[in-house]
Design an enzyme around this catalytic site. Structure first.
Site, PDB file in Angstrom:
ATOM      1  N   HIS A  42       0.827  -1.171  -0.003  1.00 22.79           N
ATOM      2  CA  HIS A  42       0.120  -0.009  -0.094  1.00 22.79           C
ATOM      3  C   HIS A  42       0.787   1.310  -0.137  1.00 22.79           C
ATOM      4  O   HIS A  42       1.945   1.334   0.504  1.00 22.79           O
ATOM      5  CB  HIS A  42      -0.967  -0.100   1.119  1.00 22.79           C
ATOM      6  CG  HIS A  42      -1.881  -1.101   1.317  1.00 22.79           C
ATOM      7  ND1 HIS A  42      -3.011  -1.084   0.562  1.00 22.79           N
ATOM      8  CD2 HIS A  42      -1.778  -2.271   1.973  1.00 22.79           C
ATOM      9  CE1 HIS A  42      -3.527  -2.355   0.643  1.00 22.79           C
ATOM     10  NE2 HIS A  42      -2.874  -3.074   1.528  1.00 22.79           N
ATOM     11  N   CYS A 101      -0.110   2.619  -4.338  1.00 23.30           N
ATOM     12  CA  CYS A 101      -1.027   3.682  -4.482  1.00 23.30           C
ATOM     13  C   CYS A 101       0.096   4.752  -4.544  1.00 23.30           C
ATOM     14  O   CYS A 101       0.681   5.100  -3.574  1.00 23.30           O
ATOM     15  CB  CYS A 101      -2.130   3.810  -3.622  1.00 23.30           C
ATOM     16  SG  CYS A 101      -3.381   2.568  -3.856  1.00 23.30           S
TER      17      CYS A 101
END
Ligand SMILES: *[C@@H]1O[C@H](CO)[C@@H](O)[C@H](O)[C@H]1NC(C)=O
Ligand SMILES: *[C@@H]1O[C@H](CO)[C@@H](O)[C@H](O)[C@H]1NC(C)=O
Ligand SMILES: *[C@@H]1O[C@H](CO)[C@@H](O)[C@H](O)[C@H]1NC(C)=O
Ligand SMILES: *[C@@H]1O[C@H](CO)[C@@H](O)[C@H](O)[C@H]1NC(C)=O
Length: 448
Positions: free
Chosen positions: A151, A192
Site C-alpha cells: 500500500h 498507490c
C-alpha cells in the site's frame, strides 16, 4: 543491441571512475554482479497479492540466473499456510498459474519486515549483518535491483506495522550512492500514489532509475481475482512487468521497452519513470539476470479483472458473500463488511474534523478546500515529519491502511504553510492534539 555511440555518452558520465570496459560490460563476468532486494510490505490474507508478486519476482530473477545468495527477500510469510488458503503451501500470481512460493528464500519474515530493517538492508547495516541477517554487500560497479509491493500514500509506503517516508527512502539511496554501493540501481515500485515517492526528490544524477505503478495522485490496481482463492492474486503493474520479463530475452529487452509494455498492460493507472531516465536504454537483463528462460508463464487470455486497491477489501467481501451458501458464513461476512464500512466512515469524518481544527488554529482558511485539492509534494523532509507525527499520535497507517488515502491533505497543509522550524513545531503539537481528540481512541480493530 546497443550502439556504442548511444551507450558511451551515458556511461562515461555515470561512471567516470570505472574503466570503460567495465562500464560496457553486459555480463556479470565483465565487472558487475547483480544484487536484488524484494519486499512485500503487507501481511494478512486479503493482501495476498503483494507476497504473490514478490515470490514471482524471486522466480524471475532466479530463472534468469541471478544467484540466490545475491537476493534478499522480505515477506511476512503468512499467506502460504494461511487457514484461508485453499492450496496450503502454495502461492499463485495468476489464476491457474504455477506455484511461485516454491524455493523462495525468506531472509526477513514476520515483524522483521519493517522500515528500519529495509533501510538497514539497503545501507548494508553492520549490526544487522553481525546478527546474521542478510544485507546488501554490493560494490561500486554492481547493479542493484529493488522491487517493493504494498500500500502507499502521498510520500509514504506501508509495512505490516509501520510506514516509510519518501524522505527516508531517498536518503538511503543517496547514502548508497555516496558509499559506492552500486554502479547502477533500478527501483520498481508498486503502490498507490507511488509516483510521490520519487517526484521532486529522487536526484537524476546518482545512477538510479525508478519506475512506479501509479502517478503521485492515483490509486494502483489489483488484478486476477480468483473466486476459489478468494482474493486478488496480483497487481496490474507488477503482473505486467513480471509477465513481460517471463516472456522476453532480457539481454534484448531494454528497460524502456519493458516500461512501454507495462504502460500498455496497466489499464487503470499511469506508470511513471523517475531519476536517471537515460539508464532505461540498458537491457533489463543487467538488473534481472541475463540467462535465457521462459519458465513461468501466466495462462494467456485471462481477464485481468482490475480492482482499485483502495476498494479491494470491500470488493473481496462482497464477492465472497455472493458465492457463499452457508448462512452463518454469510452473516459473519456481512458483519465484517458493515464494520469495515463503519470504520471508513469514522475515519473520513475524523480527518475532516482534524482539518477543521487545524484551520481554526490558523493553518488554513477553508477545510473543504484542503480536502478537495491536491498540491504537489515538494518539501518531502518537512512532510515526512508530519507523517511520522500522524503515525505516532493519530493512526498506525501500516495497520489501518485506509488512512493512507487521506495523507494528501497534510501534504496540502505543508505546501501552503511554508513552515519554518518554530511554526512547524507548533503545527506538530496542534496536529497531535487534534489526533488525540478525534481519532486516537477509535476502537476499530482495523480500518482498511
Ligand atoms: C507451512 O506448513 C508446512 C507443512 O506443515 C511446513 O513445513 C512449513 O514450515 C510451514 N511454513 C510456514 C511459513 O509456516
Ligand atoms: C485493458 O482494457 C481494454 C479495454 O477495456 C481491454 O480490452 C483489455 O483486455 C484490458 N487489458 C488488460 C491487461 O486488462
Ligand atoms: C517563523 O515564521 C513565523 C511566522 O511567519 C515568524 O513569526 C517567525 O519569526 C519565524 N521564525 C524564525 C526562526 O524564522
Ligand atoms: C522545507 O521546510 C523546512 C522547514 O520546515 C525549510 O527549512 C526548508 O527550507 C524547506 N525545504 C524546501 C526544499 O522548501
Amino acid at each position: 543491441m546497443f550502439s556504442f555511440l548511444i551507450l558511451f555518452p551515458i556511461l562515461s558520465t555515470l561512471s567516470a571512475s570505472t574503466p570503460l570496459a567495465d562500464s560496457l560490460g553486459s555480463r556479470s563476468t565483465d565487472g558487475y554482479n547483480i544484487y536484488a532486494v524484494l519486499v512485500a510490505g503487507s501481511n494478512e490474507y486479503y493482501n495476498y497479492r503483494h507476497q504473490a508478486d514478490v515470490c514471482h519476482a524471486y522466480q524471475v530473477l532466479r530463472n534468469h540466473g541471478v544467484p540466490a545468495e545475491n537476493i534478499i527477500v522480505m515477506m511476512y510469510d503468512d499467506i502460504a499456510n494461511n487457514t484461508e488458503n485453499p492450496y496450503p503451501g502454495k502461492i499463485f500470481n495468476a489464476p491457474n498459474g504455477p506455484d511461485v512460493y516454491a524455493g523462495v528464500s525468506k531472509d526477513y519474515i514476520g515483524d522483521e519486515v519493517n522500515p528500519d530493517n529495509f533501510l538497514g538492508v539497503l545501507r548494508g547495516d553492520k549490526d544487522l549483518a553481525a546478527k546474521g541477517k542478510k544485507v546488501l554487500t554490493s560494490g561500486p560497479n554492481d547493479h542493484v535491483f529493488i522491487y517493493f509491493a504494498d500500500h502507499g500514500a502521498t510520500g509514504s509506503i506501508g509495512f505490516p506495522t509501520g510506514i516509510l517516508s519518501s524522505n527516508d527512502l531517498n536518503e538511503a539511496l543517496v547514502y548508497m550512492h555516496n558509499n559506492k554501493m552500486y554502479g547502477k540501481l533500478t527501483f520498481y515500485l508498486e503502490a498507490c500514489e507511488s509516483g510521490s515517492m520519487f517526484e521532486n526528490i529522487l536526484p537524476d544524477n546518482i545512477n538510479v532509475y525508478a519506475t512506479t505503478a501509479a502517478n503521485s495522485i492515483e490509486s494502483s490496481w489489483g488484478c486476477y481475482y480468483d473466486p476459489k482463492i478468494g482474493t486478488a492474486l496480483g497487481d496490474e503493474f507488477s503482473v505486467a512487468w513480471l509477465e513481460d520479463s517471463d516472456s522476453h530475452d532480457l539481454t534484448k529487452q531494454t528497460l524502456e521497452q519493458q516500461f512501454m509494455d507495462v504502460v500498455k498492460h496497466t489499464n487503470k493507472s499511469h506508470p511513471q519513470q523517475f531519476g536517471q531516465k537515460s539508464l532505461n536504454s540498458l537491457a533489463v537483463g543487467q538488473f534481472q539476470g541475463e540467462k535465457t528462460s521462459s519458465r513461468i508463464h501466466a495462462p494467456k487470455g485471462y481477464l485481468r479483472d482490475s480492482i482499485n486497491v483502495r476498494d479491494l477489501p470491500l470488493v473481496i467481501l462482497r464477492r465472497r458473500i455472493k458465492r457463499t451458501k452457508d448462512d452463518d458464513e454469510v452473516f459473519f461476512l456481512e458483519k465484517t463488511l458493515q464494520t469495515l464500512i463503519a470504520g471508513r466512515r469514522f475515519l473520513e469524518s475524523s480527518i475532516k474534523r482534524i482539518v477543521s481544527q487545524l484551520c481554526s488554529n490558523g493553518y488554513c482558511s477553508d477545510a473543504k478546500q484542503v480536502m478537495k485539492t491536491r498540491q504537489p509534494l515538494i518539501n518531502h523532509s518537512t512532510y515526512s515529519k508530519v507523517v511520522k507525527k500522524f503515525q505516532s499520535s493519530c493512526l498506525n497507517l501500516g495497520i489501518h491502511t485506509h488512512g493512507m488515502k487521506f495523507m494528501y491533505v497534510f501534504a496540502n497543509l505543508v505546501e501552503s504553510n511554508h513552515f519554518n522550524e518554530s511554526t512547524l513545531n507548533r503545527f506538530l503539537e496542534d496536529l497531535e492534539r487534534a489526533c488525540k481528540t478525534f481519532i486516537a481512541n477509535h476502537g476499530f480493530e482495523v480500518i482498511i
